[in-house]
Design a protein around this motif. Structure first.
Motif, short mmCIF file in Angstrom:
data_model
loop_
_atom_site.label_atom_id
_atom_site.label_comp_id
_atom_site.label_asym_id
_atom_site.label_seq_id
_atom_site.Cartn_x
_atom_site.Cartn_y
_atom_site.Cartn_z
N PRO A 55 -9.51 11.24 -12.63
CA PRO A 55 -9.82 12.65 -12.35
C PRO A 55 -11.28 12.91 -11.99
O PRO A 55 -11.57 13.78 -11.17
N LEU A 56 -12.19 12.13 -12.57
CA LEU A 56 -13.62 12.33 -12.28
C LEU A 56 -13.93 11.95 -10.83
O LEU A 56 -14.61 12.70 -10.11
N THR A 57 -13.45 10.78 -10.40
CA THR A 57 -13.71 10.36 -9.02
C THR A 57 -12.99 11.27 -8.02
O THR A 57 -13.50 11.54 -6.93
N ALA A 58 -11.81 11.76 -8.41
CA ALA A 58 -11.09 12.68 -7.52
C ALA A 58 -11.89 13.97 -7.35
O ALA A 58 -12.00 14.50 -6.24
N SER A 59 -12.44 14.48 -8.45
CA SER A 59 -13.26 15.70 -8.37
C SER A 59 -14.49 15.47 -7.52
O SER A 59 -14.89 16.34 -6.74
N TRP A 60 -15.09 14.29 -7.66
CA TRP A 60 -16.27 13.98 -6.87
C TRP A 60 -15.93 13.93 -5.38
O TRP A 60 -16.71 14.41 -4.54
N ARG A 61 -14.80 13.40 -5.05
CA ARG A 61 -14.39 13.34 -3.65
C ARG A 61 -14.19 14.75 -3.08
O ARG A 61 -14.51 15.01 -1.92
N ILE A 62 -13.67 15.65 -3.89
CA ILE A 62 -13.50 17.03 -3.43
C ILE A 62 -14.85 17.70 -3.22
O ILE A 62 -15.10 18.35 -2.19
N LEU A 63 -15.76 17.52 -4.18
CA LEU A 63 -17.09 18.14 -4.10
C LEU A 63 -17.90 17.61 -2.92
O LEU A 63 -18.71 18.33 -2.34
N THR A 64 -17.67 16.36 -2.56
CA THR A 64 -18.42 15.75 -1.46
C THR A 64 -17.65 15.76 -0.14
O THR A 64 -18.00 15.04 0.80
N SER A 65 -16.58 16.57 -0.08
CA SER A 65 -15.81 16.78 1.16
C SER A 65 -15.27 15.46 1.75
O SER A 65 -15.40 15.20 2.95
N GLN A 66 -14.64 14.66 0.88
CA GLN A 66 -14.06 13.40 1.34
C GLN A 66 -12.70 13.60 2.00
O GLN A 66 -12.16 12.68 2.61
N GLY A 67 -12.11 14.78 1.85
CA GLY A 67 -10.86 15.08 2.53
C GLY A 67 -9.60 14.70 1.78
O GLY A 67 -8.50 14.96 2.26
N SER A 68 -9.76 14.10 0.60
CA SER A 68 -8.58 13.71 -0.18
C SER A 68 -9.00 13.36 -1.59
O SER A 68 -10.19 13.18 -1.89
N LEU A 69 -7.99 13.21 -2.45
CA LEU A 69 -8.27 12.84 -3.84
C LEU A 69 -8.51 11.35 -4.02
O LEU A 69 -9.13 10.93 -4.99
N HIS A 70 -8.01 10.55 -3.07
CA HIS A 70 -8.08 9.09 -3.23
C HIS A 70 -8.55 8.42 -1.95
O HIS A 70 -8.24 8.87 -0.84
N ASP A 71 -9.26 7.32 -2.14
CA ASP A 71 -9.62 6.44 -1.03
C ASP A 71 -8.39 5.62 -0.63
O ASP A 71 -7.57 5.28 -1.48
N ARG A 72 -8.28 5.27 0.66
CA ARG A 72 -7.07 4.59 1.14
C ARG A 72 -7.23 3.08 1.31
O ARG A 72 -6.30 2.41 1.75
N ARG A 73 -8.39 2.55 0.98
CA ARG A 73 -8.60 1.12 1.24
C ARG A 73 -7.65 0.24 0.43
O ARG A 73 -7.13 -0.76 0.94
N ASN A 74 -7.43 0.59 -0.83
CA ASN A 74 -6.50 -0.20 -1.64
C ASN A 74 -5.09 -0.14 -1.08
O ASN A 74 -4.37 -1.15 -1.03
N PHE A 75 -4.69 1.05 -0.65
CA PHE A 75 -3.35 1.21 -0.10
C PHE A 75 -3.20 0.42 1.20
O PHE A 75 -2.17 -0.21 1.44
N ARG A 76 -4.23 0.43 2.03
CA ARG A 76 -4.19 -0.35 3.27
C ARG A 76 -3.99 -1.83 2.96
O ARG A 76 -3.19 -2.51 3.62
N ARG A 77 -4.72 -2.32 1.96
CA ARG A 77 -4.56 -3.74 1.59
C ARG A 77 -3.14 -4.01 1.09
O ARG A 77 -2.57 -5.07 1.37
N PHE A 78 -2.56 -3.05 0.34
CA PHE A 78 -1.19 -3.22 -0.14
C PHE A 78 -0.21 -3.29 1.02
O PHE A 78 0.68 -4.16 1.05
N VAL A 79 -0.36 -2.40 1.99
CA VAL A 79 0.53 -2.40 3.15
C VAL A 79 0.39 -3.72 3.92
O VAL A 79 1.38 -4.32 4.34
N GLN A 80 -0.84 -4.18 4.10
CA GLN A 80 -1.07 -5.44 4.80
C GLN A 80 -0.40 -6.61 4.10
O GLN A 80 0.07 -7.55 4.75
#
Length: 306
Positions: free
Chosen positions: A75-100
């Motif tokens: 929740p802390l990193t998700a809040s930080w992403r919102i405050l810094t206008s990251q566009g989402s609650l989660h980074d997608r790099r881990n998911f990309r690696r999973f799909v690969q």
């Protein structure tokens, strides 16, 4: 033409993997796969190698999946992403690696799949459906990253000057796409949430139930479209009810969901009229074989007696 149509469902996608394993065991191999969001991921993963053995490998992967493989952070990193206008609650790099990890190569295209497939996404600016697959040179990774970009968990995916989001926003169970591509028999693997809303829910949970109601209406519209457009099309509605209220990033029940998806689908297939007829045929053949063996056992002694 046999088509598998797979709805979205997030972490409940494990139920579809169990369903696909059951279909493969019954010898039902698709000529076309159409998928949205998690259904696109599952469908394309099978299209790489549509065999019973590969379906079992996918089952093993889903049983081992962890939250950080898909939705890293807290929740802390998700809040930080919102405050810094990251566009989402989660980074997608881990998911990309999973799909690969599910693909034989990061550069695999739709041309390389053993089963023709169509993946849906939604154009954020217009709300129209964007289909991946008709152009065989498009990368599978682009299609899956776009189709699974569900807001607000993942940011929109930019592709060819368009921002794309989850295909479930517009068409969560794309039956009409399978029909338009010539499907006459459709196995619809529809992930449904059968938990009942309870008073006093949080705002996020209320939103989740509202989205569920919207998706349910989408599914009804899809079924009506199929009924109106064509006749002689058989749709096998395999409803994969999760039966429990899961947080979107909770993967601890993946094994149970997978087993339930397998059970529901196996039961459905065994009760089809053609399956019952085939079972009667197998039983009759077994009886005939038994009598032939009995006659063979008795024939030598009868001959020697004479």
């Amino acid at each position: 033409m046999i088509a598998f149509v797979l709805s979205g469902g997030g972490n409940r996608g494990a139920t579809q993997i169990g369903a696909l394993a059951a279909l493969m065991e019954h010898g039902i191999v698709p000529d076309l796969i159409v998928g949205t969001s998690a259904g696109a991921l599952n469908g394309v993963s099978l299209a790489v190698e549509p065999t019973r053995e590969h379906a079992q490998r996918l089952c093993a992967i889903w049983r081992r999946i962890q939250r950080d493989n898909i939705f890293p952070g807290n929740p802390l990193t998700a809040s930080w992403r919102i405050l810094t206008s990251q566009g989402s609650l989660h980074d997608r790099r881990n998911f990309r690696r999973f799909v690969q990890s599910l693909m034989p190569s990061p550069d695999i295209t739709f041309r390389d799949l053993k089963v023709p497939s169509v993946v849906t996404a939604t154009v954020l600016s217009s709300g129209r459906v964007r289909l991946f697959g008709p152009r065989s040179d498009e990368l599978i990774m682009d299609a899956l990253m776009a189709s699974t970009a569900i807001p607000p968990f993942f940011a929109p995916y930019k592709y060819q000057d368009e921002w794309l989001v989850d295909g479930a926003v517009v068409t969560n169970l794309p039956l009409h796409i399978a029909v338009a591509n010539g499907a006459r028999t459709i196995y619809a693997l529809e992930i449904v949430d059968d938990t009942l809303p309870v008073s006093g829910r949080s705002v996020s949970q209320t939103m989740a139930y509202a989205v569920r109601a919207m998706i349910s209406q989408q599914h009804e519209s899809e079924r009506r479209i199929v009924q109106l457009e064509r006749r002689g099309i058989t749709v096998h509605p395999i409803r994969l009810a999760m039966g429990q209220d899961l947080a979107y990033n909770d993967f601890r029940s993946s094994g149970k969901l997978l087993d339930e998806g397998y059970r529901v689908t196996n039961d459905y297939l065994k009760n089809l009229p053609e399956a019952r007829f085939a079972a009667y045929q197998r039983m009759a053949e077994s009886v005939r074989t038994m009598f032939r063996r009995m006659r063979l056992r008795h024939t030598p002694s009868e001959v020697s007696h004479i």
